[in-house]
Design an enzyme around this catalytic site. Structure first.
Site, mmCIF file in Angstrom:
data_model
loop_
_atom_site.group_PDB
_atom_site.id
_atom_site.type_symbol
_atom_site.label_atom_id
_atom_site.label_comp_id
_atom_site.label_asym_id
_atom_site.label_seq_id
_atom_site.Cartn_x
_atom_site.Cartn_y
_atom_site.Cartn_z
ATOM 1 N N PRO A 11 0.943 -1.209 -0.023
ATOM 2 C CA PRO A 11 0.058 -0.016 0.231
ATOM 3 C C PRO A 11 0.645 1.100 -0.112
ATOM 4 C CG PRO A 11 -0.206 -1.189 2.197
ATOM 5 C CD PRO A 11 0.584 -2.123 1.185
ATOM 6 N N ASN A 12 0.417 2.297 -0.875
ATOM 7 C CA ASN A 12 0.948 3.482 -0.874
ATOM 8 C C ASN A 12 2.028 3.722 -1.719
ATOM 9 O OD1 ASN A 12 -1.189 4.760 0.713
ATOM 10 N ND2 ASN A 12 -0.339 3.836 2.439
ATOM 11 N N ARG A 19 4.963 11.078 -1.956
ATOM 12 C CA ARG A 19 4.723 10.711 -0.574
ATOM 13 C C ARG A 19 6.231 10.776 0.381
ATOM 14 N NH1 ARG A 19 4.794 4.148 1.059
ATOM 15 N NH2 ARG A 19 4.036 5.199 3.284
ATOM 16 N N TYR A 24 11.638 8.222 1.430
ATOM 17 C CA TYR A 24 11.538 7.330 -0.124
ATOM 18 C C TYR A 24 12.314 7.943 -1.217
ATOM 19 C CZ TYR A 24 8.363 5.285 3.408
ATOM 20 O OH TYR A 24 7.687 4.846 4.509
ATOM 21 N N ASN A 75 7.936 -6.019 -0.972
ATOM 22 C CA ASN A 75 7.728 -4.598 0.048
ATOM 23 C C ASN A 75 6.520 -4.399 0.321
ATOM 24 O OD1 ASN A 75 7.826 -2.250 1.254
ATOM 25 N ND2 ASN A 75 9.023 -0.887 -0.146
ATOM 26 N N ALA A 78 3.146 -0.955 4.550
ATOM 27 C CA ALA A 78 2.769 -0.863 5.990
ATOM 28 C C ALA A 78 2.089 -2.569 6.589
ATOM 29 C CB ALA A 78 1.509 0.267 6.156
ATOM 30 N N HIS A 81 3.934 -4.712 9.036
ATOM 31 C CA HIS A 81 4.005 -4.525 10.597
ATOM 32 C C HIS A 81 2.608 -4.899 10.985
ATOM 33 C CE1 HIS A 81 7.267 -2.103 9.430
ATOM 34 N NE2 HIS A 81 6.193 -1.075 8.783
ATOM 35 N N ASP A 88 1.606 -15.447 6.575
ATOM 36 C CA ASP A 88 0.887 -16.987 6.309
ATOM 37 C C ASP A 88 1.101 -17.414 4.746
ATOM 38 O OD1 ASP A 88 0.673 -17.279 8.905
ATOM 39 O OD2 ASP A 88 -1.649 -17.302 8.882
ATOM 40 N N GLU A 99 12.504 -9.885 1.695
ATOM 41 C CA GLU A 99 11.658 -8.756 2.224
ATOM 42 C C GLU A 99 12.566 -7.478 1.957
ATOM 43 O OE1 GLU A 99 11.307 -8.703 6.427
ATOM 44 O OE2 GLU A 99 10.285 -6.718 6.488
ATOM 45 N N HIS A 101 12.696 -2.869 2.137
ATOM 46 C CA HIS A 101 12.000 -1.699 2.552
ATOM 47 C C HIS A 101 12.983 -0.659 1.871
ATOM 48 C CE1 HIS A 101 9.232 -3.902 5.020
ATOM 49 N NE2 HIS A 101 10.210 -4.537 5.185
ATOM 50 N N SER A 103 13.149 2.381 3.310
ATOM 51 C CA SER A 103 13.686 3.095 4.527
ATOM 52 C C SER A 103 14.288 2.022 5.455
ATOM 53 C CB SER A 103 12.534 4.105 5.243
ATOM 54 O OG SER A 103 11.616 3.179 5.708
ATOM 55 N N ARG A 108 12.998 3.902 12.628
ATOM 56 C CA ARG A 108 11.875 4.932 12.770
ATOM 57 C C ARG A 108 11.102 4.729 13.714
ATOM 58 N NH1 ARG A 108 9.255 4.693 6.605
ATOM 59 N NH2 ARG A 108 8.121 6.346 7.594
ATOM 60 N N ARG A 112 6.881 0.509 13.601
ATOM 61 C CA ARG A 112 7.626 0.019 12.144
ATOM 62 C C ARG A 112 8.592 -1.040 12.543
ATOM 63 N NH1 ARG A 112 5.331 3.300 8.078
ATOM 64 N NH2 ARG A 112 4.985 5.379 8.940
#
Ligand code: DQA
Length: 149
Positions: A11-12, A19, A24, A75, A78, A81, A88, A99, A101, A103, A108, A112
């Site tokens: 998301p986002n 943003r 980012y 990635n 949100a 977290h 799963d 995985e 990210h 940032s 942070r 997070r």
């Protein structure tokens, strides 16, 4: 044999470039996608690059990836977290997963600093900016190459 990898953006991340540039950077998701496609071409990898703001959609994408892709780079944004469902799904995906990210989530806010997926993936990259995507592709290629030895 040519490998197929899937990059999933949560998301986002469709609003990259707009943003929180301090976290980012200014790169857009389209530019990031182009850079990833370029790197994959160089490495002779087939790439699917996707983004969704919807948790269940990401679960479906991971489930469907089981029979279609050799590895996943995610990635989860949100959902990293919060999402037991994505965790799963990733543990059902029995092939390599990374995985990612942009940032450094461990520098942070406290909420997070907990990832629900770190212990079900093969490895992770965080805090290296959008270059992390390219590094993840290179790492995935090495993992898949070593599997075939
Ligand atoms: C992120 C970090 C997450 O905490 C955040 O919710 C994001 C992006 C990153 O790439 O740094 O959306 O996954």
């Amino acid at each position: 044999m040519t490998k197929n990898i899937l990059i999933i953006n949560g998301p986002n991340l469709n609003l990259l470039g707009e943003r929180e540039q301090s976290q980012y950077g200014s790169i857009t998701l389209d530019k990031l996608k182009d850079d990833c496609i370029k790197k994959c071409k160089e490495l002779n990898i087939n790439l699917e690059f996707t983004q969704s703001n919807i948790e269940g959609e990401i679960v479906n994408i991971i489930q469907e990836a089981r029979n279609m892709y050799d590895g996943i780079i995610i990635n989860a944004a949100a959902f990293t977290h919060t999402s037991v469902a994505i965790r799963d799904a990733l543990s059902i995906f029995k092939k390599p997963s990374i995985e990612l990210h942009i940032s450094n989530i461990y520098r942070r806010e406290e909420f997070r600093q907990k990832s629900l997926i770190s212990d079900v993936v093969t490895g992770g990259i965080f805090g290296l900016g959008s270059d992390g995507y390219i590094l993840a592709i290179i790492s995935m290629q090495k993992i898949l190459e070593n599997e075939n030895r």
